[in-house]
Design a protein around this motif. Structure first.
Motif, PDB file in Angstrom:
ATOM      1  N   ARG A 150       0.366  -0.702   0.583  1.00  0.00           N
ATOM      2  CA  ARG A 150       0.254  -0.133   0.373  1.00  0.00           C
ATOM      3  C   ARG A 150       1.044   1.750   0.553  1.00  0.00           C
ATOM      4  N   ASP A 151       2.098   0.900   1.050  1.00  0.00           N
ATOM      5  CA  ASP A 151       2.935   2.746   1.318  1.00  0.00           C
ATOM      6  C   ASP A 151       3.639   2.336  -0.816  1.00  0.00           C
ATOM      7  N   GLU A 152       3.855   1.484  -0.182  1.00  0.00           N
ATOM      8  CA  GLU A 152       4.679   1.706  -2.327  1.00  0.00           C
ATOM      9  C   GLU A 152       4.068   2.333  -3.229  1.00  0.00           C
ATOM     10  N   LEU A 153       2.896   2.110  -2.980  1.00  0.00           N
ATOM     11  CA  LEU A 153       1.825   2.813  -4.339  1.00  0.00           C
ATOM     12  C   LEU A 153       1.384   4.085  -3.527  1.00  0.00           C
ATOM     13  N   THR A 156       4.776   5.576  -4.729  1.00  0.00           N
ATOM     14  CA  THR A 156       4.593   5.638  -6.673  1.00  0.00           C
ATOM     15  C   THR A 156       3.882   6.046  -7.718  1.00  0.00           C
ATOM     16  N   THR A 157       2.469   6.222  -6.717  1.00  0.00           N
ATOM     17  CA  THR A 157       1.663   7.142  -7.887  1.00  0.00           C
ATOM     18  C   THR A 157       1.662   7.793  -7.522  1.00  0.00           C
ATOM     19  N   ASN A 160       6.294  10.892  -6.578  1.00  0.00           N
ATOM     20  CA  ASN A 160       7.172  10.496  -8.029  1.00  0.00           C
ATOM     21  C   ASN A 160       8.682   9.613  -7.841  1.00  0.00           C
ATOM     22  N   ALA A 161       8.612   8.979  -6.406  1.00  0.00           N
ATOM     23  CA  ALA A 161       9.095   7.476  -6.384  1.00  0.00           C
ATOM     24  C   ALA A 161       9.175   7.205  -7.132  1.00  0.00           C
ATOM     25  N   ARG A 162      10.843   6.237  -7.376  1.00  0.00           N
ATOM     26  CA  ARG A 162      10.451   4.875  -8.520  1.00  0.00           C
ATOM     27  C   ARG A 162      11.161   3.921  -7.837  1.00  0.00           C
ATOM     28  N   VAL A 163      10.891   2.203  -7.732  1.00  0.00           N
ATOM     29  CA  VAL A 163      11.445   1.646  -6.722  1.00  0.00           C
ATOM     30  C   VAL A 163      12.991   1.503  -7.625  1.00  0.00           C
ATOM     31  N   SER A 164      13.664   1.000  -7.153  1.00  0.00           N
ATOM     32  CA  SER A 164      15.224   1.420  -7.458  1.00  0.00           C
ATOM     33  C   SER A 164      15.506  -0.728  -7.154  1.00  0.00           C
ATOM     34  N   ASP A 165      14.909  -0.945  -6.012  1.00  0.00           N
ATOM     35  CA  ASP A 165      15.372  -2.571  -5.703  1.00  0.00           C
ATOM     36  C   ASP A 165      14.054  -2.592  -4.409  1.00  0.00           C
TER      37      ASP A 165
END
Ligand SMILES: O=C/C=C/C(C(=O)O)=C(/O)C(=O)O
Ligand SMILES: [Fe+2]
Length: 288
Positions: A150-153, A156-157, A160-165
């Motif tokens: 949920r928090d990644e979403l 990132t949505t 503007n964060a992008r998942v690196s790993d």
């Protein structure tokens, strides 16, 4: 989309301001940049401050991110309100306390206090640490998450964060070219999980390993090397149990459209190339 430029400071409540200042200067190696009633500000690079300890509840912690212009901040506030977040618009006095022109405060979905700020003050002055820890600057923050997906979403949505790993479900996310400015670690409650300062090189990591041990500071992980960012690291405990990290050699991602996030084990081998095992709750068992 809320465009964040960088992570800019952390604010930490403490019941022992003098003790926190002693630690931040004599152990961590930061420089006192200002003192206001009930608060001490610390520099770690050319910014006016990147850490503030204030008299208060140690659970009262905030992490701040910079946005471009005040119009962006107002749009961000409206977008967050539309999503159901309660947004506080900083008063002039609160802005002065933070050395920023304007800011808003809200809670992320886990309940972490987040501040979005515009025009954080820079200085023309270099930073001079009280001890030579080799710090080159404040670089990233680990936040606890009660629901990583949920928090990644959210980051990132909505932002503007992008998942690196990812390590297990823990995403390491970039805002610019640095491998990560924010990481989310599963935990049972909100809070800042660790605060990272970059140092100049391996010698600084090794020197600090001896220094903090000689000063009875608890080393909780390392020295080691992260398979994710390739950075060499050392983690140790600070006031009120906060985890601080020094690292050096963090990967930069310049091939933005080509980079694919990688999946690492949520186990010591996913955390350290050299076989060090973490003694940090959120790194040992993500479901604690
Ligand atoms: O071991 C987990 C942490 C990895 C890294 C890294 O790849 O540099 C961090 O610093 C982090 O997650 O904060
Ligand atoms: Fe880190």
């Amino acid at each position: 989309m809320i465009e964040l430029n960088d992570v800019v400071y952390c604010r930490l409540g403490t019941t022992d301001l003098a003790g926190a200042e002693w630690y931040a200067t004599n152990i961590l190696g930061l420089e006192v940049s200002d003192r206001r009633r009930g608060a001490v500000y610390f520099k770690s690079d050319s910014r006016a401050h990147t850490l503030c300890y204030f008299e208060g509840d140690p659970e009262d912690q905030a992490t701040a991110f910079e946005l471009g212009r005040k119009e962006d901040l107002h749009a961000a506030g409206a977008a967050l309100e539309a999503l159901g977040h309660r947004v506080h618009y900083g008063s002039r006095a609160e802005c002065e306390q933070r050395f920023v022109r304007e800011f808003i405060r809200f809670n992320d979905p886990t309940g972490n206090t987040i501040e979005f700020v515009v025009r954080p003050e820079a200085t023309g002055q270099r930073y001079h640490g009280t001890r030579d820890a080799g710090i080159t600057g404040f670089s990233h923050v680990g936040l606890c998450t009660t629901d990583a997906e949920r928090d990644e979403l959210f980051w990132t949505t909505v932002c503007n964060a992008r998942v690196s790993d990812r390590i297990g479900d823990a995403p390491l996310m970039r805002l610019g070219t640095i491998h990560h400015s924010i990481a989310l670690f599963p935990f049972h409650k909100a809070g800042i999980q660790h605060i990272n300062h970059q140092v100049g090189g391996t010698d600084d990591i090794q020197r600090s390993f001896n220094f903090v041990q000689d000063n009875q500071v608890n080393v909780t992980f390392g020295p080691g090397r992260h398979p994710t960012s390739s950075a060499e690291f050392l983690y140790f405990t600070g006031p009120e149990g906060m985890t601080f990290e020094y690292s050096t050699g963090v990967r930069e991602i310049h091939d933005e459209p080509l980079w694919r996030d990688r999946q690492f084990h949520f186990a010591p081998k996913g955390f350290c190339h050299w076989g060090a095992a973490p003694r940090i709750a959120a790194f040992e068992d993500g479901s604690i």
